[in-house]
Design an enzyme around this catalytic site. Sequence first.
Site, mmCIF file in Angstrom:
data_model
loop_
_atom_site.group_PDB
_atom_site.id
_atom_site.type_symbol
_atom_site.label_atom_id
_atom_site.label_comp_id
_atom_site.label_asym_id
_atom_site.label_seq_id
_atom_site.Cartn_x
_atom_site.Cartn_y
_atom_site.Cartn_z
ATOM 1 N N TRP A 457 0.842 -1.207 0.000
ATOM 2 C CA TRP A 457 0.000 0.000 0.000
ATOM 3 C C TRP A 457 0.872 1.251 0.000
ATOM 4 O O TRP A 457 0.674 2.175 -0.801
ATOM 5 C CB TRP A 457 -0.931 0.011 1.215
ATOM 6 C CG TRP A 457 -1.845 1.204 1.255
ATOM 7 C CD1 TRP A 457 -3.118 1.275 0.780
ATOM 8 C CD2 TRP A 457 -1.548 2.512 1.794
ATOM 9 N NE1 TRP A 457 -3.650 2.540 0.988
ATOM 10 C CE2 TRP A 457 -2.692 3.317 1.606
ATOM 11 C CE3 TRP A 457 -0.426 3.077 2.407
ATOM 12 C CZ2 TRP A 457 -2.750 4.651 2.012
ATOM 13 C CZ3 TRP A 457 -0.481 4.419 2.807
ATOM 14 C CH2 TRP A 457 -1.628 5.190 2.614
ATOM 15 N N TYR A 461 1.297 3.956 -3.011
ATOM 16 C CA TYR A 461 0.840 5.317 -2.732
ATOM 17 C C TYR A 461 1.953 6.323 -3.017
ATOM 18 O O TYR A 461 1.714 7.389 -3.610
ATOM 19 C CB TYR A 461 0.381 5.422 -1.276
ATOM 20 C CG TYR A 461 -0.204 6.763 -0.904
ATOM 21 C CD1 TYR A 461 -1.520 7.085 -1.227
ATOM 22 C CD2 TYR A 461 0.556 7.712 -0.223
ATOM 23 C CE1 TYR A 461 -2.059 8.315 -0.878
ATOM 24 C CE2 TYR A 461 0.030 8.942 0.134
ATOM 25 C CZ TYR A 461 -1.291 9.232 -0.194
ATOM 26 O OH TYR A 461 -1.815 10.459 0.152
ATOM 27 N N ASP A 477 -6.817 -0.520 0.451
ATOM 28 C CA ASP A 477 -7.149 0.776 1.050
ATOM 29 C C ASP A 477 -8.587 0.773 1.559
ATOM 30 O O ASP A 477 -9.508 0.299 0.871
ATOM 31 C CB ASP A 477 -6.961 1.881 0.013
ATOM 32 C CG ASP A 477 -7.267 3.258 0.560
ATOM 33 O OD1 ASP A 477 -6.396 3.844 1.224
ATOM 34 O OD2 ASP A 477 -8.396 3.742 0.342
#
Length: 514
Positions: A457, A461, A477
């Site tokens: 994640w 990101y 998410d």
Amino acid sequence: MEKQVRKQPDFDAGYAILYLWNLPKGGENVENSGNLYAAFKAKDARFDGRFFVGISTTGIYCRPVCTARQPLQKNCTFYATAAAAEQAGYRPCLLCRPERAPGTAKVDAAANLAYRAARLLEENCGAGQSLEEVAVRLGCTARHLRRVFTEAYHVSPVQYLQTCRLLLAKNLLTDTDLSVLDVAMAAGFGSLRRFNDVFKKHYRLSPTALRKQVPEERRHKGDITLALGYRPPYRWEEMLNFLAARTIPGVDAVQGGEYRRTACFTTAGRAHVYGWLQVGHHPQKHALTVTTSESLLPVLPQVLARVRHLFDLHCDPDAVYETLEGMNDIRPGLCVLGTRLPGSFDAFEMAVRAVLGQQITVKAARTLASRMVEAFGVPVTTGVEGLTHVFPGPQDILAREGPIEGHLGPLGVIASRAKTIYELARALAEGELDLGLSAQPEEEMKKLLAIRGIGPWTAQYIAMRAMEWPDAFLETDAGVKKALAPRTQKELLGMAQAWRPWRSYATVNLWNSL
């Protein structure tokens, strides 16, 4: 709910878009490019920045959205870049202002050598960086870069760099009251004499003569204010809302429909430059207005490059929407035309925020970041309410004596995340990690995942926001799962395959839908 309607021009737009990328080195006349002339005649903003039109009867070149009297087809020649038009002997139009044209974002931009080189040249056009230095940053030889760049843009890197400098100088002469000497230095010419010689050669008038043609009341006084164009539509309120939720007290703020922040840059001479900037929206001109403190003049090209990155001004919203429009079959209004991908102004600042935000709310991460700024940030005097500090850089973190958790722990940062932040700072400071324009996201994500405490994640990101990676998808998410509930993660990944290569934009649309 805003209805998604786009005016369709009376020509084959898809063919024109494909065709313009194959313009030959010397330009293309209208006998072989009727679709490009039709695009020029239609004034369709989707083509702004994608090509430029040289007009033989006037000796100028224009953006395809220029509102001047339409020239005859036989007098038009088309070029893929402003640099190519200038090398052919044309000078920029004073009405449509080619220097304000938005950039061009290709689908494989992050992996495209020529594109990344062009962005580096734009960002560092005032720094005197050599082609060899640019090639080293991109991991290739100068000879290879020159060949690839010339094939892609029909001009050499040196010619492209010169056009970047000329267009920046023209923008400053027209929109500010800076002295001609200050303009020459900010644009990277090195001397007033060289600036005057190059400017006269390309534009057939002196910098002073150009300034006299612009009414004084149109020039901004004091602080430096310029306009950066984009392709409409632009979801400005959604962008501001996203940034407002993630502002760090003292560093940046959203107020009165504008974004403000402090900034710190390092010049070519290794000196630190501090200042502030403010970004507003001018929808009638399809542009963002950028106001900076005079202290940032020596690094103005870098400031403008970061603003373009933060606000995603290279985006082609129609190309993105064409792929993501099917999201609205899941739920009407799930994808909105004109949604942009929020970038970052400072890659390390954004990466630290990503680490701090793991498994906690956006508000809680904001609180931790503000504590870091109070403890380790650099105080600056801006004269702007609420802008008091610059976010600490990698060296500010590495300079702490003793275990880093002993410094970040009292601020509320758990030990594991404190160590992750330290390793992130070390990797950037030692050049092991690159989160800038020269980065190749797939490779840098592997390096990020090798840092203890950074999972998929966080890596995705950071790539999405710091490296402009358009194809990140955060299936774990919480916001993405909520927007597409009750589907499983496996189902989400399968569904998102149809959204490639714009899954980052799909993610932002899902967040906005909440």
